[in-house]
Scaffold this motif. Structure first.
Motif, PDB file in Angstrom:
ATOM      1  N   GLU A   1     -19.868  -9.241 -53.625  1.00  0.00           N
ATOM      2  CA  GLU A   1     -20.284 -10.368 -54.472  1.00  0.00           C
ATOM      3  C   GLU A   1     -21.800 -10.397 -54.650  1.00  0.00           C
ATOM      4  OE1 GLU A   1     -18.734 -13.801 -52.556  1.00  0.00           O
ATOM      5  OE2 GLU A   1     -16.707 -13.586 -53.403  1.00  0.00           O
ATOM      6  N   ILE A   2     -22.527 -10.139 -53.576  1.00  0.00           N
ATOM      7  CA  ILE A   2     -23.996 -10.171 -53.646  1.00  0.00           C
ATOM      8  C   ILE A   2     -24.520  -9.081 -54.580  1.00  0.00           C
ATOM      9  CG2 ILE A   2     -26.106  -9.738 -52.317  1.00  0.00           C
ATOM     10  CD1 ILE A   2     -24.709 -11.160 -49.955  1.00  0.00           C
ATOM     11  N   LEU A   3     -24.020  -7.869 -54.408  1.00  0.00           N
ATOM     12  CA  LEU A   3     -24.469  -6.777 -55.274  1.00  0.00           C
ATOM     13  C   LEU A   3     -24.100  -7.037 -56.730  1.00  0.00           C
ATOM     14  CD1 LEU A   3     -23.707  -3.600 -53.126  1.00  0.00           C
ATOM     15  CD2 LEU A   3     -25.920  -4.673 -53.555  1.00  0.00           C
ATOM     16  N   ASN A   4     -22.945  -7.627 -56.939  1.00  0.00           N
ATOM     17  CA  ASN A   4     -22.511  -7.943 -58.296  1.00  0.00           C
ATOM     18  C   ASN A   4     -23.413  -9.002 -58.930  1.00  0.00           C
ATOM     19  OD1 ASN A   4     -20.605  -7.714 -60.516  1.00  0.00           O
ATOM     20  ND2 ASN A   4     -19.887  -9.752 -59.922  1.00  0.00           N
ATOM     21  N   GLU A   5     -23.796 -10.012 -58.156  1.00  0.00           N
ATOM     22  CA  GLU A   5     -24.678 -11.061 -58.669  1.00  0.00           C
ATOM     23  C   GLU A   5     -26.064 -10.506 -58.997  1.00  0.00           C
ATOM     24  OE1 GLU A   5     -24.051 -14.248 -59.555  1.00  0.00           O
ATOM     25  OE2 GLU A   5     -21.966 -13.620 -59.247  1.00  0.00           O
ATOM     26  N   ILE A   6     -26.551  -9.606 -58.151  1.00  0.00           N
ATOM     27  CA  ILE A   6     -27.853  -8.973 -58.425  1.00  0.00           C
ATOM     28  C   ILE A   6     -27.780  -8.160 -59.712  1.00  0.00           C
ATOM     29  CG2 ILE A   6     -29.488  -7.211 -57.627  1.00  0.00           C
ATOM     30  CD1 ILE A   6     -28.882  -8.148 -54.760  1.00  0.00           C
ATOM     31  N   GLN A   7     -26.707  -7.416 -59.858  1.00  0.00           N
ATOM     32  CA  GLN A   7     -26.545  -6.594 -61.058  1.00  0.00           C
ATOM     33  C   GLN A   7     -26.487  -7.458 -62.319  1.00  0.00           C
ATOM     34  OE1 GLN A   7     -23.388  -3.682 -60.889  1.00  0.00           O
ATOM     35  NE2 GLN A   7     -23.263  -3.523 -63.114  1.00  0.00           N
ATOM     36  N   LYS A   8     -25.765  -8.565 -62.262  1.00  0.00           N
ATOM     37  CA  LYS A   8     -25.641  -9.438 -63.434  1.00  0.00           C
ATOM     38  C   LYS A   8     -26.975 -10.083 -63.791  1.00  0.00           C
ATOM     39  CE  LYS A   8     -22.110 -11.980 -62.076  1.00  0.00           C
ATOM     40  NZ  LYS A   8     -21.001 -12.980 -62.134  1.00  0.00           N
ATOM     41  N   ARG A   9     -27.694 -10.557 -62.770  1.00  0.00           N
ATOM     42  CA  ARG A   9     -28.989 -11.189 -63.060  1.00  0.00           C
ATOM     43  C   ARG A   9     -30.001 -10.152 -63.548  1.00  0.00           C
ATOM     44  NH1 ARG A   9     -32.290 -15.731 -59.531  1.00  0.00           N
ATOM     45  NH2 ARG A   9     -34.231 -15.628 -60.731  1.00  0.00           N
ATOM     46  N   ASP A  10     -29.951  -8.967 -62.961  1.00  0.00           N
ATOM     47  CA  ASP A  10     -30.846  -7.900 -63.412  1.00  0.00           C
ATOM     48  C   ASP A  10     -30.564  -7.543 -64.868  1.00  0.00           C
ATOM     49  OD1 ASP A  10     -32.746  -5.569 -62.901  1.00  0.00           O
ATOM     50  OD2 ASP A  10     -30.923  -4.509 -63.501  1.00  0.00           O
ATOM     51  N   ARG A  11     -29.304  -7.526 -65.240  1.00  0.00           N
ATOM     52  CA  ARG A  11     -28.953  -7.241 -66.631  1.00  0.00           C
ATOM     53  C   ARG A  11     -29.549  -8.292 -67.567  1.00  0.00           C
ATOM     54  NH1 ARG A  11     -25.253  -4.373 -69.754  1.00  0.00           N
ATOM     55  NH2 ARG A  11     -24.865  -5.392 -71.757  1.00  0.00           N
TER      56      ARG A  11
ATOM     57  N   ARG B   1     -41.182  -7.911 -64.830  1.00  0.00           N
ATOM     58  CA  ARG B   1     -40.393  -8.207 -63.628  1.00  0.00           C
ATOM     59  C   ARG B   1     -41.215  -8.979 -62.607  1.00  0.00           C
ATOM     60  NH1 ARG B   1     -39.183  -2.797 -63.739  1.00  0.00           N
ATOM     61  NH2 ARG B   1     -40.151  -2.529 -61.690  1.00  0.00           N
ATOM     62  N   ASN B   2     -42.480  -8.604 -62.472  1.00  0.00           N
ATOM     63  CA  ASN B   2     -43.339  -9.318 -61.519  1.00  0.00           C
ATOM     64  C   ASN B   2     -43.465 -10.786 -61.892  1.00  0.00           C
ATOM     65  OD1 ASN B   2     -43.796  -7.054 -59.952  1.00  0.00           O
ATOM     66  ND2 ASN B   2     -45.704  -6.508 -60.987  1.00  0.00           N
ATOM     67  N   LYS B   3     -43.598 -11.057 -63.179  1.00  0.00           N
ATOM     68  CA  LYS B   3     -43.697 -12.447 -63.633  1.00  0.00           C
ATOM     69  C   LYS B   3     -42.390 -13.204 -63.400  1.00  0.00           C
ATOM     70  CE  LYS B   3     -47.349 -11.735 -67.056  1.00  0.00           C
ATOM     71  NZ  LYS B   3     -47.746 -11.798 -68.486  1.00  0.00           N
ATOM     72  N   LYS B   4     -41.297 -12.466 -63.404  1.00  0.00           N
ATOM     73  CA  LYS B   4     -39.986 -13.066 -63.133  1.00  0.00           C
ATOM     74  C   LYS B   4     -39.693 -13.125 -61.632  1.00  0.00           C
ATOM     75  CE  LYS B   4     -38.412 -13.714 -67.358  1.00  0.00           C
ATOM     76  NZ  LYS B   4     -37.933 -15.031 -67.854  1.00  0.00           N
ATOM     77  N   ARG B   5     -40.650 -12.635 -60.830  1.00  0.00           N
ATOM     78  CA  ARG B   5     -40.517 -12.605 -59.361  1.00  0.00           C
ATOM     79  C   ARG B   5     -39.234 -11.876 -58.951  1.00  0.00           C
ATOM     80  NH1 ARG B   5     -42.161 -18.449 -57.071  1.00  0.00           N
ATOM     81  NH2 ARG B   5     -42.843 -17.183 -55.304  1.00  0.00           N
ATOM     82  N   HIS B   6     -39.068 -10.726 -59.567  1.00  0.00           N
ATOM     83  CA  HIS B   6     -37.841  -9.944 -59.397  1.00  0.00           C
ATOM     84  C   HIS B   6     -37.529  -9.654 -57.928  1.00  0.00           C
ATOM     85  CE1 HIS B   6     -34.827  -6.846 -60.585  1.00  0.00           C
ATOM     86  NE2 HIS B   6     -35.235  -6.249 -59.479  1.00  0.00           N
ATOM     87  N   ASP B   7     -38.491  -9.097 -57.207  1.00  0.00           N
ATOM     88  CA  ASP B   7     -38.225  -8.719 -55.816  1.00  0.00           C
ATOM     89  C   ASP B   7     -37.870  -9.927 -54.958  1.00  0.00           C
ATOM     90  OD1 ASP B   7     -38.711  -6.131 -56.497  1.00  0.00           O
ATOM     91  OD2 ASP B   7     -40.654  -5.971 -55.502  1.00  0.00           O
ATOM     92  N   LEU B   8     -38.474 -11.068 -55.264  1.00  0.00           N
ATOM     93  CA  LEU B   8     -38.210 -12.279 -54.484  1.00  0.00           C
ATOM     94  C   LEU B   8     -36.781 -12.760 -54.674  1.00  0.00           C
ATOM     95  CD1 LEU B   8     -39.318 -14.479 -52.626  1.00  0.00           C
ATOM     96  CD2 LEU B   8     -40.034 -15.744 -54.671  1.00  0.00           C
ATOM     97  N   TRP B   9     -36.328 -12.836 -55.935  1.00  0.00           N
ATOM     98  CA  TRP B   9     -34.964 -13.329 -56.131  1.00  0.00           C
ATOM     99  C   TRP B   9     -33.913 -12.329 -55.648  1.00  0.00           C
ATOM    100  CZ3 TRP B   9     -31.615 -10.546 -58.979  1.00  0.00           C
ATOM    101  CH2 TRP B   9     -32.027  -9.857 -60.121  1.00  0.00           C
ATOM    102  N   VAL B  10     -34.239 -11.028 -55.744  1.00  0.00           N
ATOM    103  CA  VAL B  10     -33.312 -10.028 -55.206  1.00  0.00           C
ATOM    104  C   VAL B  10     -33.152 -10.225 -53.695  1.00  0.00           C
ATOM    105  CG1 VAL B  10     -33.025  -7.567 -54.683  1.00  0.00           C
ATOM    106  CG2 VAL B  10     -33.640  -8.286 -56.993  1.00  0.00           C
ATOM    107  N   MET B  11     -34.267 -10.425 -53.010  1.00  0.00           N
ATOM    108  CA  MET B  11     -34.212 -10.603 -51.555  1.00  0.00           C
ATOM    109  C   MET B  11     -33.452 -11.868 -51.170  1.00  0.00           C
ATOM    110  SD  MET B  11     -34.901  -9.127 -48.734  1.00  0.00           S
ATOM    111  CE  MET B  11     -36.274  -7.977 -48.858  1.00  0.00           C
ATOM    112  N   LYS B  12     -33.576 -12.918 -51.968  1.00  0.00           N
ATOM    113  CA  LYS B  12     -32.835 -14.152 -51.677  1.00  0.00           C
ATOM    114  C   LYS B  12     -31.331 -13.906 -51.727  1.00  0.00           C
ATOM    115  CE  LYS B  12     -36.225 -17.669 -52.998  1.00  0.00           C
ATOM    116  NZ  LYS B  12     -36.545 -18.786 -53.930  1.00  0.00           N
TER     117      LYS B  12
ATOM    118  N   ILE C   1     -29.595   3.472 -55.424  1.00  0.00           N
ATOM    119  CA  ILE C   1     -28.873   2.458 -54.644  1.00  0.00           C
ATOM    120  C   ILE C   1     -28.003   1.576 -55.532  1.00  0.00           C
ATOM    121  CG2 ILE C   1     -28.991   0.601 -52.937  1.00  0.00           C
ATOM    122  CD1 ILE C   1     -31.682   1.726 -52.023  1.00  0.00           C
ATOM    123  N   ALA C   2     -28.636   0.734 -56.361  1.00  0.00           N
ATOM    124  CA  ALA C   2     -27.875  -0.155 -57.248  1.00  0.00           C
ATOM    125  C   ALA C   2     -28.827  -0.696 -58.304  1.00  0.00           C
ATOM    126  CB  ALA C   2     -27.246  -1.301 -56.456  1.00  0.00           C
ATOM    127  N   GLN C   3     -28.264  -1.226 -59.383  1.00  0.00           N
ATOM    128  CA  GLN C   3     -29.107  -1.801 -60.429  1.00  0.00           C
ATOM    129  C   GLN C   3     -29.888  -2.993 -59.869  1.00  0.00           C
ATOM    130  OE1 GLN C   3     -29.548  -0.356 -63.654  1.00  0.00           O
ATOM    131  NE2 GLN C   3     -28.638   1.164 -62.285  1.00  0.00           N
TER     132      GLN C   3
END
Length: 308
Positions: free
Chosen positions: A164-174, A118-129, A295-297
């Protein structure tokens, strides 16, 4: 479990030993929160094993299997006592550390853990965006992703953008989970460590430190096949005691299969730990799911959920 509760449980285990040895209890013992549980569990053990000797407490270091050991007609029996003030204390199969598959060397070589991936995918950064696409946060709201996501979750039924934002995060996280499992599927597996990992989960050992200590032990599986769990649960102000011979269950599973491995399938967020029998048949024993508890996926507390 806090420090004081752990100490109380350990003292309760020692009380069970005293009761099995027909020893007197101290004033401190009589004040233990789990006293009635210990009496009920000791009574059940005596009923199950009518003539036992050499009863001793095994201690509580991470590399130890069980709490209590005794001899029964020349055979060592190991007992683990689980006490709860709830009606049922067995819970789900397991909910364990997010990096358990790699930390415990189920794969060979320098394999990235889920958190490293996840760190290599910059997970926290894209979630925050994604979270920052919402422009209506209160001024006094802390600016971390957990609080922002919690705020959106609260209003997602009323606010289309929040949903919509939470849904997009969930889809990308999946998609990210699927990518990680695809990555793992290409790594070399270590069947012996998979066998040990399976054994620990069957035994109900889920804590990170305990798994890490035991999976490196060459003799824990031998000891584990002697293990019986005793559950003391509170129901209608009565202590109900049940037992589970997990040692025998483990022995049957280990003898049934030639080796164990992890199977992967595309487009899913889980993998399966399977046993391979002498005919080459794969039998699913555990399903391991990449999950976020809070909280959420994609947001907080990544873990592995394990199901039968």
């Amino acid at each position: 479990m806090g420090k004081h509760e752990r100490e109380s449980i350990e003292e309760a285990e020692k009380i069970i030993v005293k009761l099995l040895n027909n020893e007197s209890l101290s004033k401190s013992d009589l004040k233990n929160h789990w006293l009635e549980h210990t009496r009920s569990i000791a009574k059940k053990i005596k009923k199950d094993f009518s003539d036992i000797t050499s009863v001793r407490h095994l201690g509580n270091d991470y590399a130890t299997i069980g709490d209590i050991s005794f001899m029964y007609y020349g055979q060592e029996i190991i007992v683990e006592a689980k006490m709860s003030d709830k009606k049922s204390g067995r819970g789900t199969k397991a909910n364990i550390s997010q990096n358990a598959l790699t930390e415990n060397k189920l794969f060979g070589g320098g394999v990235d853990s889920w958190s490293e991936f996840r760190n290599k995918k910059r997970h926290d950064l894209w979630v925050m965006k994604y979270l920052d696409e919402f422009k209506e946060y209160p001024e006094n709201l802390p600016q971390d992703k957990e609080n922002k996501a919690r705020y959106l979750r609260k209003f997602k039924k009323k606010n289309k953008k929040a949903a919509e934002i939470l849904n997009e995060i969930q889809k990308r996280d999946r998609r990210e989970k699927e990518e990680y499992l695809l990555y793992l599927s290409k790594q070399k597996q270590i069947p012996e460590n998979i066998r040990r990992f399976l054994s620990l989960i069957i035994l109900g050992i889920h804590k990170k430190e305990k798994i890490s200590a035991l999976i490196r032990s060459d003799d824990f599986i031998f000891k584990a096949q002697k293990l019986i769990l005793y559950y003391g649960n509170l129901s209608d102000k009565k202590i109900i005691v049940s037992s589970e011979d997990v040692g025998s269950s483990l022995k049957k599973i280990l003898s049934k299969f030639k080796y164990f491995k992890i199977n992967f399938s595309p487009d899913v967020t889980c993998c399966k730990l399977v046993g391979v029998d002498s005919k080459g048949n794969n039998v699913t024993l555990l399903q391991i799911v990449l999950h976020w508890k809070n909280i959420a996926q994609g947001i907080k507390t990544p873990c592995l959920n394990i199901f039968d």
